[in-house]
Design a protein around this motif. Structure first.
Motif, short mmCIF file in Angstrom:
data_model
loop_
_atom_site.label_atom_id
_atom_site.label_comp_id
_atom_site.label_asym_id
_atom_site.label_seq_id
_atom_site.Cartn_x
_atom_site.Cartn_y
_atom_site.Cartn_z
N PHE A 133 0.95 -1.10 0.06
CA PHE A 133 -0.20 0.03 0.00
C PHE A 133 0.88 1.27 0.02
CE2 PHE A 133 -2.96 2.60 2.70
CZ PHE A 133 -3.86 3.01 1.38
N HIS A 134 0.52 2.29 -0.62
CA HIS A 134 1.46 3.36 -0.80
C HIS A 134 1.50 4.14 0.56
CE1 HIS A 134 -2.51 4.73 -2.23
NE2 HIS A 134 -2.33 5.64 -1.49
N PRO A 169 14.35 -3.06 2.72
CA PRO A 169 15.71 -3.57 3.48
C PRO A 169 15.37 -3.63 5.06
CG PRO A 169 16.32 -1.73 1.99
CD PRO A 169 14.95 -1.81 1.92
N ILE A 170 14.49 -2.74 5.34
CA ILE A 170 14.18 -2.64 6.77
C ILE A 170 13.16 -3.87 7.11
CG2 ILE A 170 12.59 -1.08 8.61
CD1 ILE A 170 13.66 1.51 7.05
N GLU A 171 12.35 -4.08 6.23
CA GLU A 171 11.55 -5.29 6.38
C GLU A 171 12.37 -6.29 6.39
OE1 GLU A 171 8.55 -5.90 3.48
OE2 GLU A 171 7.11 -4.41 4.11
N GLU A 172 13.27 -6.84 5.49
CA GLU A 172 14.14 -7.82 5.74
C GLU A 172 15.01 -7.95 6.85
OE1 GLU A 172 17.02 -8.46 2.61
OE2 GLU A 172 15.33 -7.91 1.02
N GLN A 173 15.21 -6.97 7.59
CA GLN A 173 15.95 -6.92 8.75
C GLN A 173 15.02 -7.33 9.81
OE1 GLN A 173 18.22 -3.37 9.44
NE2 GLN A 173 18.72 -3.55 11.52
N LEU A 223 10.88 2.53 0.31
CA LEU A 223 12.34 2.27 0.31
C LEU A 223 12.52 1.20 1.53
CD1 LEU A 223 13.40 6.12 0.35
CD2 LEU A 223 13.50 4.32 -1.54
N LEU A 224 11.36 0.65 2.03
CA LEU A 224 11.51 0.01 3.43
C LEU A 224 11.87 -1.55 3.09
CD1 LEU A 224 8.35 1.40 5.06
CD2 LEU A 224 10.80 2.00 5.14
N ASN A 262 3.10 -6.49 4.53
CA ASN A 262 2.80 -5.28 3.94
C ASN A 262 3.10 -4.43 5.40
OD1 ASN A 262 1.76 -3.37 2.43
ND2 ASN A 262 -0.27 -4.12 2.56
N HIS A 263 3.09 -3.02 4.78
CA HIS A 263 3.20 -2.19 5.96
C HIS A 263 2.44 -0.77 5.49
CE1 HIS A 263 6.79 -1.53 3.09
NE2 HIS A 263 6.03 -0.50 3.11
N GLU A 264 2.21 -0.09 6.33
CA GLU A 264 1.60 1.36 6.07
C GLU A 264 2.53 2.33 6.66
OE1 GLU A 264 -2.40 1.50 7.24
OE2 GLU A 264 -2.68 -0.80 6.49
N LEU A 265 2.67 3.41 6.21
CA LEU A 265 3.38 4.16 6.89
C LEU A 265 3.10 5.93 6.48
CD1 LEU A 265 6.38 4.72 8.13
CD2 LEU A 265 7.28 4.81 5.80
N ILE A 266 3.01 6.53 7.68
CA ILE A 266 2.49 7.78 7.47
C ILE A 266 3.67 8.90 8.02
CG2 ILE A 266 0.88 9.68 8.69
CD1 ILE A 266 -1.24 7.38 8.79
#
Ligand SMILES: [Zn+2]
Ligand SMILES: [Zn+2]
Ligand SMILES: [Zn+2]
Length: 151
Positions: free
Chosen positions: A94-95, A116-120, A113-114, A131-135
């Protein structure tokens, strides 16, 4: 909007074994031509050509679209009504969103750009992230310009 986008979203409705009605197509087109917006049920009704279309009918269509993976309900500003956001069929995530803390404008952020963060996080916590959501919050360009004038 790409030529075959509408068809691809219609396929999503078909996968739900739901009827493809002219009304549903019209609602889908409203989202495709306002991709940056986060429309409310009221705003969608006001854009329909048939003003007699009831709120319940529109609401049912929006719920169907959510189940079909076409729309996602969003609520950035603690409003007591839902807004709907079109999902990108090509994107795994999701954008992201930026919300201006001064004028409450919502801007869509499509850069992701996330990974690599997800992988970590997956590695360290032994999780499978799907998935992830970011505000992001801050001050939009318009509000930055406004405060420049006041200085
Ligand atoms: Zn959005
Ligand atoms: Zn602003
Ligand atoms: Zn992302």
């Amino acid at each position: 909007m790409r030529e075959n986008d509408l068809e691809r979203y219609i396929d999503k409705i078909k996968q739900m074994h739901a009827k493809i009605t002219p009304q549903r197509i019209e609602i889908l087109k409203i989202f495709l031509s306002n991709q940056e917006d986060h429309l409310t049920t009221e705003e969608i009704i006001s854009r329909l050509s048939d003003s007699k279309t009831g709120q319940a009918t529109v609401y049912r269509t929006l719920e169907l679209f959510c189940q079909a993976g076409i729309l996602k309900k969003v609520n950035f500003k603690n409003e007591d009504f839902a807004r709907y956001d079109l999902l990108d069929l090509d994107s795994k995530h999701f954008h992201h969103h930026f919300i201006c803390t001064q004028c409450e404008k919502v801007i869509e952020i499509n850069e992701d750009l996330l990974e690599p963060i997800e992988e970590q996080i997956q590695k360290e916590h032994h999780l499978v992230i799907t998935n992830h959501e970011l505000i992001f919050r801050g001050i939009c360009q318009d509000c930055q310009n406004k405060s420049d004038i006041n200085e």
